[in-house]
Motif scaffolding. Structure first.
Motif, PDB file in Angstrom:
ATOM      1  N   PHE A 166       0.833  -1.205   0.000  1.00 21.64           N
ATOM      2  CA  PHE A 166       0.000   0.000   0.000  1.00 21.64           C
ATOM      3  C   PHE A 166       0.869   1.257   0.000  1.00 21.64           C
ATOM      4  CE2 PHE A 166      -2.338  -3.337   2.134  1.00 21.64           C
ATOM      5  CZ  PHE A 166      -3.586  -3.270   1.532  1.00 21.64           C
ATOM      6  N   ASN A 167       0.344   2.299  -0.597  1.00 20.86           N
ATOM      7  CA  ASN A 167       0.919   3.619  -0.379  1.00 20.86           C
ATOM      8  C   ASN A 167       0.329   4.139   0.924  1.00 20.86           C
ATOM      9  OD1 ASN A 167       2.452   3.795  -2.794  1.00 20.86           O
ATOM     10  ND2 ASN A 167       0.534   4.163  -3.921  1.00 20.86           N
ATOM     11  N   LEU A 168       1.166   4.644   1.793  1.00 21.64           N
ATOM     12  CA  LEU A 168       0.707   5.005   3.134  1.00 21.64           C
ATOM     13  C   LEU A 168       0.670   6.523   3.315  1.00 21.64           C
ATOM     14  CD1 LEU A 168       2.665   2.372   5.241  1.00 21.64           C
ATOM     15  CD2 LEU A 168       0.336   2.249   4.361  1.00 21.64           C
ATOM     16  N   TYR A 169      -0.341   6.968   4.040  1.00 24.07           N
ATOM     17  CA  TYR A 169      -0.492   8.397   4.355  1.00 24.07           C
ATOM     18  C   TYR A 169      -0.779   8.478   5.845  1.00 24.07           C
ATOM     19  CZ  TYR A 169      -1.155   8.343  -0.650  1.00 24.07           C
ATOM     20  OH  TYR A 169      -0.984   8.133  -1.975  1.00 24.07           O
ATOM     21  N   LEU A 170      -0.150   9.429   6.508  1.00 22.00           N
ATOM     22  CA  LEU A 170      -0.292   9.489   7.969  1.00 22.00           C
ATOM     23  C   LEU A 170      -0.661  10.892   8.408  1.00 22.00           C
ATOM     24  CD1 LEU A 170      -0.019   7.907  10.612  1.00 22.00           C
ATOM     25  CD2 LEU A 170       2.394   8.569  10.649  1.00 22.00           C
ATOM     26  N   LYS A 171      -1.695  10.963   9.226  1.00 23.61           N
ATOM     27  CA  LYS A 171      -2.028  12.237   9.854  1.00 23.61           C
ATOM     28  C   LYS A 171      -2.100  11.970  11.344  1.00 23.61           C
ATOM     29  CE  LYS A 171      -5.948  14.640   9.855  1.00 23.61           C
ATOM     30  NZ  LYS A 171      -7.233  15.114   9.319  1.00 23.61           N
ATOM     31  N   ALA A 172      -1.175  12.549  12.093  1.00 32.10           N
ATOM     32  CA  ALA A 172      -1.165  12.281  13.520  1.00 32.10           C
ATOM     33  C   ALA A 172      -1.089  13.604  14.258  1.00 32.10           C
ATOM     34  CB  ALA A 172       0.014  11.394  13.881  1.00 32.10           C
ATOM     35  N   ASP A 173      -1.663  13.615  15.439  1.00 29.41           N
ATOM     36  CA  ASP A 173      -1.657  14.848  16.217  1.00 29.41           C
ATOM     37  C   ASP A 173      -0.342  15.049  16.942  1.00 29.41           C
ATOM     38  OD1 ASP A 173      -4.166  15.085  15.337  1.00 29.41           O
ATOM     39  OD2 ASP A 173      -5.120  14.304  17.155  1.00 29.41           O
ATOM     40  N   ASP A 174       0.551  14.112  16.805  1.00 28.74           N
ATOM     41  CA  ASP A 174       1.798  14.212  17.575  1.00 28.74           C
ATOM     42  C   ASP A 174       2.852  15.063  16.875  1.00 28.74           C
ATOM     43  OD1 ASP A 174       2.402  12.662  15.496  1.00 28.74           O
ATOM     44  OD2 ASP A 174       3.282  11.005  16.631  1.00 28.74           O
ATOM     45  N   THR A 175       2.431  15.750  15.803  1.00 31.04           N
ATOM     46  CA  THR A 175       3.430  16.562  15.102  1.00 31.04           C
ATOM     47  C   THR A 175       3.736  17.833  15.876  1.00 31.04           C
ATOM     48  OG1 THR A 175       1.565  17.330  13.801  1.00 31.04           O
ATOM     49  CG2 THR A 175       3.095  15.799  12.728  1.00 31.04           C
ATOM     50  N   ARG A 176       2.764  18.303  16.663  1.00 30.82           N
ATOM     51  CA  ARG A 176       2.984  19.573  17.347  1.00 30.82           C
ATOM     52  C   ARG A 176       3.855  19.409  18.581  1.00 30.82           C
ATOM     53  NH1 ARG A 176      -3.184  20.412  17.476  1.00 30.82           N
ATOM     54  NH2 ARG A 176      -2.859  18.207  17.138  1.00 30.82           N
ATOM     55  N   SER A 177       3.528  18.396  19.354  1.00 29.59           N
ATOM     56  CA  SER A 177       4.329  18.224  20.569  1.00 29.59           C
ATOM     57  C   SER A 177       4.491  16.741  20.862  1.00 29.59           C
ATOM     58  CB  SER A 177       3.616  18.901  21.740  1.00 29.59           C
ATOM     59  OG  SER A 177       2.362  18.265  21.909  1.00 29.59           O
ATOM     60  N   GLU A 178       5.366  16.466  21.767  1.00 31.24           N
ATOM     61  CA  GLU A 178       5.543  15.081  22.192  1.00 31.24           C
ATOM     62  C   GLU A 178       4.233  14.600  22.813  1.00 31.24           C
ATOM     63  OE1 GLU A 178       8.343  12.847  22.211  1.00 31.24           O
ATOM     64  OE2 GLU A 178       8.711  14.260  20.561  1.00 31.24           O
ATOM     65  N   PRO A 179       3.841  13.378  22.526  1.00 31.77           N
ATOM     66  CA  PRO A 179       2.603  12.883  23.121  1.00 31.77           C
ATOM     67  C   PRO A 179       2.717  12.843  24.650  1.00 31.77           C
ATOM     68  CG  PRO A 179       3.811  11.126  22.031  1.00 31.77           C
ATOM     69  CD  PRO A 179       4.495  12.400  21.687  1.00 31.77           C
ATOM     70  N   GLN A 180       1.654  13.234  25.267  1.00 33.69           N
ATOM     71  CA  GLN A 180       1.652  13.248  26.727  1.00 33.69           C
ATOM     72  C   GLN A 180       1.601  11.817  27.259  1.00 33.69           C
ATOM     73  OE1 GLN A 180       1.081  16.465  28.677  1.00 33.69           O
ATOM     74  NE2 GLN A 180       1.992  17.105  26.713  1.00 33.69           N
ATOM     75  N   GLU A 181       2.250  11.651  28.361  1.00 26.97           N
ATOM     76  CA  GLU A 181       2.212  10.336  29.007  1.00 26.97           C
ATOM     77  C   GLU A 181       0.773  10.006  29.395  1.00 26.97           C
ATOM     78  OE1 GLU A 181       4.148   6.977  29.830  1.00 26.97           O
ATOM     79  OE2 GLU A 181       5.184   8.812  29.228  1.00 26.97           O
ATOM     80  N   GLY A 182       0.323   8.804  29.012  1.00 31.45           N
ATOM     81  CA  GLY A 182      -1.020   8.386  29.387  1.00 31.45           C
ATOM     82  C   GLY A 182      -2.116   9.028  28.557  1.00 31.45           C
ATOM     83  N   GLU A 183      -1.725   9.860  27.630  1.00 29.44           N
ATOM     84  CA  GLU A 183      -2.756  10.489  26.801  1.00 29.44           C
ATOM     85  C   GLU A 183      -2.338  10.418  25.347  1.00 29.44           C
ATOM     86  OE1 GLU A 183      -4.536  14.873  26.234  1.00 29.44           O
ATOM     87  OE2 GLU A 183      -3.970  14.403  28.308  1.00 29.44           O
ATOM     88  N   PRO A 184      -2.454   9.244  24.776  1.00 27.28           N
ATOM     89  CA  PRO A 184      -1.903   9.024  23.427  1.00 27.28           C
ATOM     90  C   PRO A 184      -2.637   9.866  22.375  1.00 27.28           C
ATOM     91  CG  PRO A 184      -2.893   7.005  24.307  1.00 27.28           C
ATOM     92  CD  PRO A 184      -3.200   8.078  25.254  1.00 27.28           C
ATOM     93  N   ALA A 185      -1.872  10.305  21.402  1.00 30.26           N
ATOM     94  CA  ALA A 185      -2.431  11.159  20.363  1.00 30.26           C
ATOM     95  C   ALA A 185      -3.290  10.344  19.401  1.00 30.26           C
ATOM     96  CB  ALA A 185      -1.315  11.843  19.595  1.00 30.26           C
ATOM     97  N   HIS A 186      -4.259  10.999  18.828  1.00 32.22           N
ATOM     98  CA  HIS A 186      -5.099  10.353  17.822  1.00 32.22           C
ATOM     99  C   HIS A 186      -4.357  10.351  16.486  1.00 32.22           C
ATOM    100  CE1 HIS A 186      -8.829   9.060  16.016  1.00 32.22           C
ATOM    101  NE2 HIS A 186      -8.604   9.918  15.038  1.00 32.22           N
ATOM    102  N   TRP A 187      -4.495   9.303  15.726  1.00 38.07           N
ATOM    103  CA  TRP A 187      -3.821   9.245  14.420  1.00 38.07           C
ATOM    104  C   TRP A 187      -4.715   8.597  13.377  1.00 38.07           C
ATOM    105  CZ3 TRP A 187      -3.587   4.256  12.874  1.00 38.07           C
ATOM    106  CH2 TRP A 187      -3.629   3.280  13.865  1.00 38.07           C
ATOM    107  N   GLN A 188      -4.448   8.906  12.144  1.00 39.42           N
ATOM    108  CA  GLN A 188      -5.133   8.278  11.013  1.00 39.42           C
ATOM    109  C   GLN A 188      -4.084   7.815  10.013  1.00 39.42           C
ATOM    110  OE1 GLN A 188      -7.749  11.291   9.468  1.00 39.42           O
ATOM    111  NE2 GLN A 188      -9.520  10.391  10.521  1.00 39.42           N
ATOM    112  N   LEU A 189      -4.219   6.583   9.584  1.00 38.21           N
ATOM    113  CA  LEU A 189      -3.299   6.041   8.577  1.00 38.21           C
ATOM    114  C   LEU A 189      -4.112   5.746   7.312  1.00 38.21           C
ATOM    115  CD1 LEU A 189      -0.372   5.009   8.066  1.00 38.21           C
ATOM    116  CD2 LEU A 189      -1.165   2.759   8.782  1.00 38.21           C
ATOM    117  N   GLY A 190      -3.744   6.404   6.221  1.00 38.07           N
ATOM    118  CA  GLY A 190      -4.456   6.168   4.960  1.00 38.07           C
ATOM    119  C   GLY A 190      -3.722   5.120   4.138  1.00 38.07           C
ATOM    120  N   LEU A 191      -4.473   4.226   3.529  1.00 35.59           N
ATOM    121  CA  LEU A 191      -3.841   3.194   2.712  1.00 35.59           C
ATOM    122  C   LEU A 191      -4.468   3.165   1.314  1.00 35.59           C
ATOM    123  CD1 LEU A 191      -4.645   1.567   5.755  1.00 35.59           C
ATOM    124  CD2 LEU A 191      -2.664   0.344   4.848  1.00 35.59           C
ATOM    125  N   ILE A 192      -3.632   3.199   0.293  1.00 33.01           N
ATOM    126  CA  ILE A 192      -4.122   3.020  -1.088  1.00 33.01           C
ATOM    127  C   ILE A 192      -3.373   1.841  -1.682  1.00 33.01           C
ATOM    128  CG2 ILE A 192      -4.232   4.041  -3.404  1.00 33.01           C
ATOM    129  CD1 ILE A 192      -4.727   6.697  -2.147  1.00 33.01           C
TER     130      ILE A 192
END
Lengths: 267, 804
Positions: A166-192
């Protein structure tokens, strides 16, 4: 009787194999000739513009690793444009990296799909079993190839395997800051899918999650979509009962429904 | 008459004859050059030398279709550790082959995605005429709810084929199953447009290799006949370059190849190397023989000149008549060296024996014997030429023309060219004389008793040998491909799980509809044959072309869905009601539009199957369909399997040709007997009946002894043995002729016969080492036959001394 493997006959023999396999994945074509309404869900447009780089994929992969087996339940929302209302179903799944996958729908009626070692076993609501070898017909081949690869790669966090198909596409909220401990960031992985036939059947897929995979979304060009939500994913070793289901022992004494016997056709 | 001719010929001046010879030589050479530039070629297609069998036009068309389809395609498997490597390698190979601009291959492909789309495109419009057996049964027995349930279950499957577009056109999702019925059961996968299979090493090399590899399959269609050496060379070169391109990217990739091209190329290679090695060995042997016998450069030079002119006239004559030269002819033709030289030997041996005479006198003296020898040899070759094999006819023309060339050279060029003095050669002559004397004393030692005992023993042995003689006419023996080629092909077959044999079924019908209905009747029979293990697989057009009556009944059954129960179906599945009017309209519109053969085979979907469908032509008014078979185990049982269907014909060209080969083997043996009788008749005008019978008896006895020896060593008799026996007669009768002609002065003849037998054995005996079974049998028979003739012919002299 003389053996037929003599050279003179073999010249001819391999002959009309030509085109033998042109039918591969036929059904996966998804009958694309009717896809006149190419409405694309705009929710995911931004996702499929952000190519995933290896580093971030690796980071995601490390968080995702859940080991060699998993089990849980799912809820599927299937929206087909021609239906008056969405189809909602529930069920459970059992996955083992070595043994395979059981996908069992329990509501509104029971169907089971067992995939192992290239064999696809389908049990319908009336208890009829249909066994097909992967590759013995296109539909089975398609699912048999795609689903286990996808799921085993996803569930075991092996993203390099995924990127092969698959060609992969990633959108994750962890681009702005380091993910907080115990509060994992939401992410979306696109696959074609890279395979031209598969891409016609399933043009886009989205995998969502935070700490774990939470949903798989299948999008098609004609506006149909399916959203499968995973719940109560357990990484605990499989129970004896679950293993039994996977190994499909009960199947061996019930008669198997074979596809219609017909001459093997190819020119 | 011959004597008069010899006298007349000897009276012309040597220079005049030589000038005539040069003129003839020039004409021949020029003709040859012209022919070559006019497109004459070397042919290596083994099929080209097989007999033509008269078939009815429909069978003829079917055979041509199947052959064309089978002979031009090459199959390549690329073996790699994993799928992605295999796919990349296959893509590289396809790209490399396609980008080559020498036009060696077309249709380079792996999985054909467009074909799948085309099938879908074609059949979707006919969906109201299509039902699988299960669907038809469910509808006709009122189990509509079952079909609704199945559709329901599909709707819930996110990974299935149900989607809005399809449901809007086919609410019960019946069409996908019909499309699936058109697809073969196969073990191959398709990924990114590349066919992938599994390759497992054979048991032998299991230890050294990893257990299984992924095999990517690439197919290509060669342009031009795979049997044309030039085409072969080009195609092999293009393939090799493409392989190297793949290897330069990934060294781990291994290749498997299959297709007629590789058999043909191997055959060309082995024939070429045989022509050069056997030809060279034969040439060296003959030269050595000449040198040892005459100890002079001159005879050697003349011998080479004779061989050259002989080969020249042979090639030119063959090209003139057939406009092509078969490689097998060339291989057989190398033996011409051994025969053409005979004339030269006779001339020089006589000169050696009668040193006082001039070249012209010697020619005058041996002219009758040589003319008779030419006559009988040409007679023998005509016998070979009568066989219905274009290849053997070529051999006959080639050898006869070659001999004639040598004969002309001897009579016209020798008087001038070979007039130089010879060093005295008493030694070989003395040896020949001593040998004769020894034979003589042996024959005198034989009294009636021991003679009878010897005769009895040889009759017993001969009878035993003849009794054990078997025959094998299978034409597949003609082609013995190298183990490596067969092995690769076998591996590819197992990856592709099976293949198609060259035997097939031809089904006939007076009309299209009748033929399609017959194909439908045949389908369950084919399934039975597969179940009984008579065949591995079969491919019939029946799946693709349902008969009109079946389509009508399917359309009618679907009326239950679209005209009676649509509301119920919509309610059960929860479909949007607005779709219903379109569906009903589509159903009604489809009435009377049937799938027919013509539109199918001319569509993109069916063009692949076009060769399997035969339309009536001005030559024949029937419709025909080819049903391909694979993995046939017992052809005889299969033949009787279809006796109840007189319109089904099992076409087995290999079997038929083999049968014809057998007939001609017997015919050839009869011809041999007749040729002997005719020769005896011709000779009797010159020698008297007794001596003539004796002259013919020598090669006849040799033939019988050869046959019985073949029986004793267990070699099955083929047409090629029989043809070789004709040659044994043609050459062998020369020896006895020379002895009969020589009367009392036989030491020159003995030496000549010894030398010519040695050279013939050198030439033909070497053929016995050929790897092509046909050539091997030919060579072996000649080796034995000439050997016997050589041993027996000196006894003619005993006869002439005793009875004259």
């Amino acid at each position: 009787m003389k053996t037929r493997e003599r050279p003179y006959s073999t010249w001819f023999a391999i002959g009309l194999l030509r085109g033998k396999s042109v039918f591969g994945l036929l059904l996966l074509l998804n009958l694309s000739i009717f896809n006149c309404h190419a409405t694309q869900s705009s929710n995911y447009d931004t996702l499929f513009k952000s190519s995933a780089d290896n580093e971030r994929l690796q980071a995601l992969a490390e968080r995702l690793i859940i080991g060699e087996n998993a089990s849980g339940s799912f809820t599927q929302h299937r929206t087909l444009k021609v239906l008056k209302k969405p189809l909602i179903s529930h069920g459970r799944f059992i996955f083992d990296y070595r043994l395979g996958l059981v996908w069992q729908q329990t509501q509104p009626f029971e169907t089971t799909l067992i995939l192992k070692e290239g064999e696809l076993i389908q049990i319908d609501s009336a208890g009829r079993r249909q066994v097909s070898q992967a590759g013995s017909n296109q539909g089975a081949a398609a699912i048999a190839q795609t689903m286990p690869k996808l799921l085993s790669a996803l569930l075991s966090g092996n993203l390099s395997d995924l990127s092969e198909h698959f060609n992969l596409y990633l959108k994750a909220d962890d681009t702005r800051s380091e993910p907080q401990e115990g509060e994992p960031a939401h992410w979306q992985l696109g696959l074609i899918p890279k395979d031209p036939l598969l891409v016609k059947a399933i043009p886009q897929m989205v995998l969502e999650g935070d700490k774990q995979v939470s949903a798989l979304i299948l999008l098609s060009d004609n506006g149909d979509s399916s959203r499968i939500e995973f719940e109560q994913i357990s990484k605990a070793p499989l129970s004896q009962e679950q293993r039994l289901l996977l190994s499909d022992k009960q199947g061996e004494d019930s008669p198997k429904v074979q596809p219609e016997a017909k001459p093997e056709p190819y020119p | 008459m011959i004597d008069k001719l010899a006298l007349r010929l000897s009276q012309y001046p040597a220079r005049l004859k030589f000038a005539l010879w040069v003129l003839l030589l020039c004409i021949t050479t020029l003709t040859g050059i012209q022919l070559w530039q006019g497109g004459a070629k070397i042919q290596s297609d083994i099929l080209a030398m097989l007999p033509k069998i008269q078939e009815d036009p429909l069978t003829e068309t079917a055979l041509a279709r199947v052959e064309e389809q089978l002979s031009n395609t090459v199959y390549i498997a690329l073996l790699a550790e994993d799928e992605s490597q295999a796919i990349t390698a296959a893509q590289t190979l396809i790209e490399s082959l396609s980008s080559d601009n020498r036009g060696a291959f077309v249709d380079i492909r792996s999985a054909d995605i467009n074909q799948a789309q085309a099938l879908n495109h074609f059949y979707f419009n006919h969906r109201f005429n299509l039902l699988t057996q299960a669907q038809a049964t469910a509808l006709s027995s009122g189990k509509l709810s079952e079909l609704i349930e199945q559709a329901q279950s599909q709707l819930y499957n996110a990974f299935g084929y149900a989607n809005s577009s399809l449901i809007a056109n086919d609410p019960l999702l019946l069409y996908p199953d019909n499309l699936r019925a058109l697809a073969p059961k196969q073990t191959l996968q398709v990924q990114q447009g590349i066919l992938l299979g599994q390759w497992s090493p054979t048991e032998a090399d299991e230890s050294s290799n990893p257990p299984t590899k992924v095999a990517a399959i690439v197919m290509a269609k060669g342009v031009g006949s795979a049997f044309n050496p030039n085409t072969q060379e080009l195609q092999m070169a293009v393939l090799q370059e493409a392989f190297e391109t793949v290897e330069s990217q990934n060294k781990q990739i291994a290749f498997l190849k299959a297709g007629a091209l590789f058999h043909a190329s191997a055959a060309t290679k082995s024939a070429k190397s045989e022509v050069s090695t056997l030809g060279l060995a034969s040439l060296i042997g003959v030269s050595l023989l000449v040198w040892l016998a005459f100890r002079s450069v001159m005879p050697l030079g003349i011998a080479l000149l004779t061989i050259t002119t002989s080969l020249l006239s042979a090639v030119v004559m063959t090209l003139l008549i057939f406009s092509e030269l078969h490689l097998l002819t060339l291989v057989f033709g190398t033996s011409l060296i051994g025969i053409a030289i005979d004339y030269n030997f006779h001339f020089y041996c006589e000169r050696l024996a009668q040193a006082e005479k001039s070249a012209n006198d010697i020619i005058k003296q041996i002219f009758p014997a040589i003319s008779l020898a030419l006559l009988t040899s040409v007679l023998a070759y005509s016998g070979i030429g009568l066989a219905p094999f274009p290849g053997m006819q070529q051999v006959a023309v080639f050898c006869a023309a070659g001999l004639f060339g040598a004969y002309i050279t001897l009579s016209l060029a020798y008087p001038l060219l070979a007039a130089g003095p010879l060093p005295s050669g008493e030694k070989p002559l003395t040896m020949a004389a001593a040998y004769l004397k020894k034979l003589n004393s042996i024959s005198q030692l034989l009294n009636i008793k021991t003679g009878m005992a010897l005769l009895f023993i040889s009759v017993i042995l001969a009878a035993f040998g003849l009794h054990r003689l078997t025959s094998d006419d299978d034409i597949r023996n003609l082609q013995q491909s190298p183990e490596s080629v067969l092995n690769e092909e076998q591996q590819l077959r197992s990856i592709l799980s099976g293949g198609t044999d060259n035997q097939f079924l031809l089904v006939r019908g007076e009309t299209e509809e009748q033929l399609l209905q017959r194909l439908e009747i045949l389908t369950p029979k084919l399934n039975n044959a597969v179940e009984e293990g008579l065949i591995g697989n079969a491919f019939s057009l029946s799946n693709y072309l349902p008969s009109k009556s079946k389509q009508e009944s399917n359309y009618h059954l679907q009326g239950l869905i679209y005209q009676q129960h649509l509301a119920k179906i919509f309610e059960s599945l929860g479909l949007d009601d607005s779709l219903s009017s379109d569906l009903v309209e589509a159903y009604q519109k489809a009435k009377g539009s049937y799938i027919d053969a013509e539109s199918f085979i001319s569509s993109d979907a069916g063009k692949l199957f076009k060769p399997l469908w035969i339309k009536p032509t001005p030559l024949q008014d029937q419709y025909g369909a080819i049903v391909l078979l694979g993995g046939i185990t017992e052809i005889d049982k299969l033949e009787s399997f279809f006796t109840e269907q007189p319109y089904v014909q099992l076409v087995d060209k290999v079997g038929e040709i083999s049968g014809v080969m057998g007939q001609y083997r017997q015919l050839t043996l009869w011809l041999l007997a007749i040729a002997m009788a005719i020769a005896a008749l011709i000779f009797s005008t010159r020698f008297g009946i007794k001596l003539a019978a004796f002259v013919v008896a020598v090669p006849a006895l040799s033939a019988v002894l050869t046959l019985s020896l073949l029986g004793l060593i267990g070699a099955p008799l083929t047409l090629f043995h029989a043809l070789a026996l004709i040659l044994v007669f043609g050459i062998g009768v020369d020896y006895s002729l020379f002895f009969a002609e020589s009367k009392q002065q036989s030491r020159g003849v003995m030496m000549a016969v010894f030398m010519s037998a040695s050279s013939t054995i050198l030439a033909f005996g070497l053929l016995a080492f050929s790897s092509t079974p046909a050539i091997h049998s030919f060579g072996l028979t000649l080796l034995l036959g000439i050997g016997f003739t050589f041993m027996l012919s000196p006894f003619i002299q005993t006869f002439t001394r005793t009875f004259k």
